[in-house]
Design a protein around this motif. Sequence first.
Motif, PDB file in Angstrom:
ATOM      1  N   ARG A  40     -71.719  28.463 -16.297  1.00 30.18           N
ATOM      2  CA  ARG A  40     -71.707  28.276 -17.748  1.00 30.18           C
ATOM      3  C   ARG A  40     -72.848  27.351 -18.175  1.00 30.18           C
ATOM      4  NH1 ARG A  40     -66.265  26.170 -20.303  1.00 30.18           N
ATOM      5  NH2 ARG A  40     -67.036  24.288 -19.309  1.00 30.18           N
ATOM      6  N   ALA A  41     -73.072  26.310 -17.367  1.00 28.34           N
ATOM      7  CA  ALA A  41     -74.187  25.408 -17.671  1.00 28.34           C
ATOM      8  C   ALA A  41     -75.517  26.136 -17.525  1.00 28.34           C
ATOM      9  CB  ALA A  41     -74.138  24.194 -16.743  1.00 28.34           C
ATOM     10  N   LEU A  42     -75.522  27.149 -16.646  1.00 27.09           N
ATOM     11  CA  LEU A  42     -76.775  27.850 -16.352  1.00 27.09           C
ATOM     12  C   LEU A  42     -77.110  28.899 -17.406  1.00 27.09           C
ATOM     13  CD1 LEU A  42     -78.782  27.637 -13.951  1.00 27.09           C
ATOM     14  CD2 LEU A  42     -77.609  29.611 -12.952  1.00 27.09           C
ATOM     15  N   VAL A  43     -76.141  29.778 -17.760  1.00 31.26           N
ATOM     16  CA  VAL A  43     -76.455  30.902 -18.658  1.00 31.26           C
ATOM     17  C   VAL A  43     -75.593  30.953 -19.916  1.00 31.26           C
ATOM     18  CG1 VAL A  43     -77.352  32.377 -16.824  1.00 31.26           C
ATOM     19  CG2 VAL A  43     -74.920  32.493 -17.390  1.00 31.26           C
ATOM     20  N   GLY A  44     -74.729  29.954 -20.105  1.00 26.26           N
ATOM     21  CA  GLY A  44     -73.797  29.984 -21.229  1.00 26.26           C
ATOM     22  C   GLY A  44     -74.466  30.033 -22.593  1.00 26.26           C
ATOM     23  N   HIS A  45     -75.719  29.569 -22.680  1.00 34.11           N
ATOM     24  CA  HIS A  45     -76.372  29.455 -23.982  1.00 34.11           C
ATOM     25  C   HIS A  45     -77.066  30.736 -24.408  1.00 34.11           C
ATOM     26  CE1 HIS A  45     -79.170  28.323 -20.827  1.00 34.11           C
ATOM     27  NE2 HIS A  45     -80.149  28.740 -21.617  1.00 34.11           N
ATOM     28  N   TYR A  46     -77.034  31.780 -23.555  1.00 37.58           N
ATOM     29  CA  TYR A  46     -77.614  33.051 -23.982  1.00 37.58           C
ATOM     30  C   TYR A  46     -76.615  33.818 -24.835  1.00 37.58           C
ATOM     31  CZ  TYR A  46     -81.290  32.188 -20.593  1.00 37.58           C
ATOM     32  OH  TYR A  46     -82.329  31.639 -19.923  1.00 37.58           O
ATOM     33  N   THR A  47     -77.114  34.836 -25.545  1.00 38.11           N
ATOM     34  CA  THR A  47     -76.221  35.678 -26.347  1.00 38.11           C
ATOM     35  C   THR A  47     -75.187  36.326 -25.428  1.00 38.11           C
ATOM     36  OG1 THR A  47     -78.038  36.135 -27.828  1.00 38.11           O
ATOM     37  CG2 THR A  47     -76.123  37.570 -27.983  1.00 38.11           C
ATOM     38  N   GLY A  48     -73.922  36.235 -25.823  1.00 35.52           N
ATOM     39  CA  GLY A  48     -72.858  36.765 -24.966  1.00 35.52           C
ATOM     40  C   GLY A  48     -72.727  35.915 -23.726  1.00 35.52           C
ATOM     41  N   GLY A  49     -72.967  34.618 -23.914  1.00 41.50           N
ATOM     42  CA  GLY A  49     -73.048  33.706 -22.770  1.00 41.50           C
ATOM     43  C   GLY A  49     -71.903  33.802 -21.777  1.00 41.50           C
ATOM     44  N   THR A  50     -70.673  33.770 -22.285  1.00 42.03           N
ATOM     45  CA  THR A  50     -69.551  33.726 -21.351  1.00 42.03           C
ATOM     46  C   THR A  50     -69.404  35.050 -20.597  1.00 42.03           C
ATOM     47  OG1 THR A  50     -68.535  32.131 -22.810  1.00 42.03           O
ATOM     48  CG2 THR A  50     -67.122  33.073 -21.143  1.00 42.03           C
ATOM     49  N   ALA A  51     -69.807  36.150 -21.223  1.00 45.44           N
ATOM     50  CA  ALA A  51     -69.806  37.427 -20.506  1.00 45.44           C
ATOM     51  C   ALA A  51     -70.833  37.386 -19.382  1.00 45.44           C
ATOM     52  CB  ALA A  51     -70.128  38.576 -21.464  1.00 45.44           C
ATOM     53  N   GLN A  52     -71.985  36.762 -19.655  1.00 44.57           N
ATOM     54  CA  GLN A  52     -72.998  36.600 -18.609  1.00 44.57           C
ATOM     55  C   GLN A  52     -72.466  35.714 -17.487  1.00 44.57           C
ATOM     56  OE1 GLN A  52     -75.306  38.547 -18.883  1.00 44.57           O
ATOM     57  NE2 GLN A  52     -76.348  38.567 -20.865  1.00 44.57           N
ATOM     58  N   VAL A  53     -71.726  34.662 -17.898  1.00 43.77           N
ATOM     59  CA  VAL A  53     -71.114  33.768 -16.912  1.00 43.77           C
ATOM     60  C   VAL A  53     -70.195  34.560 -15.989  1.00 43.77           C
ATOM     61  CG1 VAL A  53     -69.462  31.870 -16.632  1.00 43.77           C
ATOM     62  CG2 VAL A  53     -71.289  31.690 -18.334  1.00 43.77           C
ATOM     63  N   ASN A  54     -69.431  35.468 -16.597  1.00 42.66           N
ATOM     64  CA  ASN A  54     -68.503  36.294 -15.827  1.00 42.66           C
ATOM     65  C   ASN A  54     -69.239  37.030 -14.705  1.00 42.66           C
ATOM     66  OD1 ASN A  54     -66.566  38.081 -14.908  1.00 42.66           O
ATOM     67  ND2 ASN A  54     -65.748  38.539 -16.940  1.00 42.66           N
ATOM     68  N   ILE A  55     -70.365  37.648 -15.068  1.00 40.52           N
ATOM     69  CA  ILE A  55     -71.118  38.425 -14.078  1.00 40.52           C
ATOM     70  C   ILE A  55     -71.713  37.516 -13.004  1.00 40.52           C
ATOM     71  CG2 ILE A  55     -73.105  39.938 -13.739  1.00 40.52           C
ATOM     72  CD1 ILE A  55     -72.595  40.875 -16.702  1.00 40.52           C
ATOM     73  N   LEU A  56     -72.327  36.431 -13.462  1.00 42.66           N
ATOM     74  CA  LEU A  56     -72.976  35.535 -12.510  1.00 42.66           C
ATOM     75  C   LEU A  56     -71.954  34.862 -11.593  1.00 42.66           C
ATOM     76  CD1 LEU A  56     -75.898  34.869 -11.957  1.00 42.66           C
ATOM     77  CD2 LEU A  56     -75.635  32.777 -13.296  1.00 42.66           C
ATOM     78  N   ALA A  57     -70.798  34.500 -12.155  1.00 44.69           N
ATOM     79  CA  ALA A  57     -69.758  33.873 -11.328  1.00 44.69           C
ATOM     80  C   ALA A  57     -69.250  34.864 -10.284  1.00 44.69           C
ATOM     81  CB  ALA A  57     -68.607  33.392 -12.210  1.00 44.69           C
ATOM     82  N   SER A  58     -69.080  36.145 -10.680  1.00 47.45           N
ATOM     83  CA  SER A  58     -68.672  37.167  -9.726  1.00 47.45           C
ATOM     84  C   SER A  58     -69.694  37.280  -8.614  1.00 47.45           C
ATOM     85  CB  SER A  58     -68.560  38.538 -10.390  1.00 47.45           C
ATOM     86  OG  SER A  58     -67.471  38.574 -11.240  1.00 47.45           O
ATOM     87  N   PHE A  59     -70.946  37.221  -9.008  1.00 41.95           N
ATOM     88  CA  PHE A  59     -72.020  37.344  -8.033  1.00 41.95           C
ATOM     89  C   PHE A  59     -71.953  36.205  -7.014  1.00 41.95           C
ATOM     90  CE2 PHE A  59     -76.429  36.406  -6.787  1.00 41.95           C
ATOM     91  CZ  PHE A  59     -76.704  37.583  -6.124  1.00 41.95           C
ATOM     92  N   ILE A  60     -71.778  34.984  -7.507  1.00 43.09           N
ATOM     93  CA  ILE A  60     -71.715  33.834  -6.595  1.00 43.09           C
ATOM     94  C   ILE A  60     -70.451  33.910  -5.745  1.00 43.09           C
ATOM     95  CG2 ILE A  60     -71.455  31.332  -6.496  1.00 43.09           C
ATOM     96  CD1 ILE A  60     -73.285  31.196  -8.959  1.00 43.09           C
ATOM     97  N   PHE A  61     -69.358  34.289  -6.388  1.00 37.79           N
ATOM     98  CA  PHE A  61     -68.091  34.415  -5.669  1.00 37.79           C
ATOM     99  C   PHE A  61     -68.227  35.454  -4.561  1.00 37.79           C
ATOM    100  CE2 PHE A  61     -63.718  35.750  -5.003  1.00 37.79           C
ATOM    101  CZ  PHE A  61     -63.043  34.534  -5.000  1.00 37.79           C
ATOM    102  N   SER A  62     -68.983  36.508  -4.836  1.00 36.71           N
ATOM    103  CA  SER A  62     -69.112  37.586  -3.862  1.00 36.71           C
ATOM    104  C   SER A  62     -69.786  37.124  -2.579  1.00 36.71           C
ATOM    105  CB  SER A  62     -69.892  38.761  -4.461  1.00 36.71           C
ATOM    106  OG  SER A  62     -71.262  38.484  -4.446  1.00 36.71           O
ATOM    107  N   GLY A  63     -70.521  36.042  -2.670  1.00 38.53           N
ATOM    108  CA  GLY A  63     -71.136  35.509  -1.465  1.00 38.53           C
ATOM    109  C   GLY A  63     -70.135  34.832  -0.545  1.00 38.53           C
ATOM    110  N   MET A  64     -68.930  34.540  -1.051  1.00 34.77           N
ATOM    111  CA  MET A  64     -67.900  33.936  -0.204  1.00 34.77           C
ATOM    112  C   MET A  64     -66.855  34.941   0.193  1.00 34.77           C
ATOM    113  SD  MET A  64     -66.959  30.470  -2.266  1.00 34.77           S
ATOM    114  CE  MET A  64     -65.585  31.356  -3.011  1.00 34.77           C
ATOM    115  N   SER A  65     -66.717  35.990  -0.617  1.00 35.72           N
ATOM    116  CA  SER A  65     -65.586  36.862  -0.398  1.00 35.72           C
ATOM    117  C   SER A  65     -66.084  38.258  -0.090  1.00 35.72           C
ATOM    118  CB  SER A  65     -64.713  36.876  -1.649  1.00 35.72           C
ATOM    119  OG  SER A  65     -64.283  38.181  -1.928  1.00 35.72           O
TER     120      SER A  65
END
Lengths: 316, 151, 426
Positions: C82-107
């Motif tokens: 959220r700190a990284l991409v939250g300020h873009y348009t549709g920020g939290t939706a972008q957060v969703n994708i990026l968080a999934s991406f980071i999470f995918s590196g563990m799971s």
Amino acid sequence: EGSKESAGGSADKTYEMSISYGGASGGEDDISAKEFKKRIEEKSNGRIEVKLYGNEQLGKEVDIVNMLELGNVDMAIMGTTVHQQAAPEYNIWSAYYIFKNSDEVMHVLNGSIGDRVEKAMLDNKGIRIIGYGLRGPRHLTSLRPIRKASEVQGLKIRIPLQPIYVESWKALGAQPQAIAYGELYMALRQGIVEAQENPLAYIYAPHFDEVQDYVNQTAHQRAFFTYVVSEKFFQKLPADLQELVLEEGEGITQFHNDLLAAGEEDYKKKLQEKGMEFIEVDVDSFQQALKDIPNQFADSWVDGLYDDIKAEIANM
Amino acid sequence: MEKKLVRILETICGAFLVAMVALLFAQVGTRYILQGSLLWAGEIAVWFFVWITYLGAVILYINKKHIIVDILTTFLPEKVNKTIEMISSVIILIFLLIVFKESIPVVISYSKQTATSIALSKKYLFSSLTVSTGLMILYTIYSFIRKLRRR
Amino acid sequence: MLTVVLITMLLGFLLGIPVAITLGLATLSYFFMNPGLPMVNIPLRFVTGAESYTLMAIPLYMLAGNIMNSTGVTDKIFRFTRALVGHYTGGTAQVNILASFIFSGMSGSALADASGVGKVLIKAMVDEGYDVEFSAAVTGASATIGPVFPPSIPMVLIGGVAGISVGKLFIGGIIPGIMLAIYMMVLVYFISKKRNYPKRSKASLPELGKEFWGALPALSTPVVILGGILGGLFTPTEAGVVAVFYALVIGIFVYKQRDFGKIFQMFVDTAKGTASIMFIVGAAYSLAWVFSKEQVGILLTDGITALSSNPTVVLILILLGFLAAGCVLNPSANIIIFVPMLMPLVMSVGIDLVHFGVLATLVLMIGLVTPPLGLSMFIICEITGLTTMQFTKGMLIFFVALLAVVVTMVFVPATITWLPQVIIGG
Ligand code: NA
Ligand code: NA
């Protein structure tokens, strides 16, 4: 369809026979299986219909043994797994340097010791041996040439998971490790291990030439394929077809062995073309270093097996 | 009673997973520390893995958490669903009985064989399915009886 | 004969019988028709199917993710992205994708992603005024990154049954995983612009640094796993062991999770999750025997090569098949049943094995968000209360993005094969 008849089926019935083996298309076991199918179908006038299942389609070797016992597979062409699983008391075959050449292998398997093995396997698991075929000897590949046993010292080598292999390589001063064959290329490339040992065919197929430089011709193990039939299937057949299966099982050996000899030459040439250097090895030094290993495992085999084999070879 | 059974099975499965991880860790660790891997550890870890699979399947069966495709059942009235559920559980019971019965010769067939790296009979591996289907059968019968009593 | 097997399978599904047992019943129907073949083969295959050293990576990757989750790491990832991409348009939706991406590196599983990231992010999005359908769709679509970006449970399965190096598949999934994230973020950007979704105020650099520090243990898990495999230290199964150990150390010493009862509960949950996948694997393995015995692989090979022997065409036909099969059968079952059958065909027409393996993974993951059987879809519908129809409608536009990635990967094989060649060679 599969027959439901009990022992000694009738003369006009057709019998479906499934044959399982591990090799991919073009391997010795695959080509020999196709030849066996051709011969059996021709000579039985189509009363036996053979279906081939290569590539371990019906299961891993270790489980095919049980499928043979339980009657889900009719025949298999297998490595020493079938001996390990179905006649372990005679499974000395994995030990290194039991045989110096292929004539010794065939002599022992077709002699009185072979008869004892055959009986044990039939009694233990209801699996009938009908023939044999040679496998390419296992050689050691590495990044540095190895000419005698003392040069193995400290070598990080991948081996298949079996205590006798572990003890053998430890006796030579190596550091053996278990890695799946499918991950071996990468392990060699990344330096997890620096050496491995396999027959030439299994060195050529996965491109080990790209990650190894030398084939040290240790020929430390001369293994073989065993042609085995499920007794459940065998007893369904009428006497004349039983006879035919036994005959063709014995007859396939020559075909198989000729094929192997030609294949070994071919693989050697191809690997050399890819830049691998073949090293003549002081085999005696290896044999000397490993001579006590079979005695360490003597408890797991019937009494005096190793001596019996040596005696039988001496009488050749 | 089923809660107790589930609790016991969960504890066993959790403990087996701990054992599996510990064995694998020992195998990897010895490779680097002792120079030469603990071969049998990896092989026996797989046996724990198989037991986790089939004991875990019992937990999921009791808790009705196995993956299903509910295309038809979501569209049908509840009364029809009840009947379908009854039919399914009879079919499942028959299946479990067959697998249970047929798993016994398999265990016998493998009992003479041992692991490659250690002299441990393979019956300890293959009996996992026998135990699993056995427990599922007992549970199915138990819940049948309970349903009948409630009527 | 095969018709009966398929009808049995269909009936089992319709009756709502568990997938594993339905596959077992289909196998049973074959043995009923072949009295010459003893039924002992069914239990035999159930057990031998689960008895695999490689497949032990499944609980290991699951466990590492679960332990991390129990320490509140998902929340840390959320805050960092959220700190990284939250300020873009549709920020939290972008957060969703990026968080999934980071999470995918563990799971290694899409389901862990859908339920882990999904729960946190859907709530955050809806609170900020996003449509529920859109929030659910973003979650479902981005969960497909999980098994494409390493580590990956389906890749472990494919590598296991097809004899393809799991390490190579993992590395082959890196670029496609990144591509998925980028394609989706671009799509979300345009949708958000159009629908005027909110953005957040930009985080200051110190804030960003703080959140980065908090998420660092999670961010470094894929480094441990991939680094270990690439550096030649571990095989994929061993890397799983190390990841678990790493998660335990981080959990106990960095995040101060000292509740050992809770940690043991993670082992129990993982055991149940493992059983859910592996029971199906065992059953699929027993049905696969029937298909092998009937030489369905040869039929398929002949059928497809009669149409074309061009590798790209064959690959597309296979992927279309997987796409269809993925709608009704879960990925594990599809892999165990169909991949071994297709391998001779794949090899004979000369399709690159890693190319095939990574594409098959992605295509099968799409099935997780389509009706009727889509496990990610079920989880998300449970979280949001949407019906599967509503969910699917929201997903439509994302299917286009997913298919765009598939098409790119099909026609530009280098997106998959280049990285493994550079890193591993061969
Ligand atoms: Na992943
Ligand atoms: Na689906």
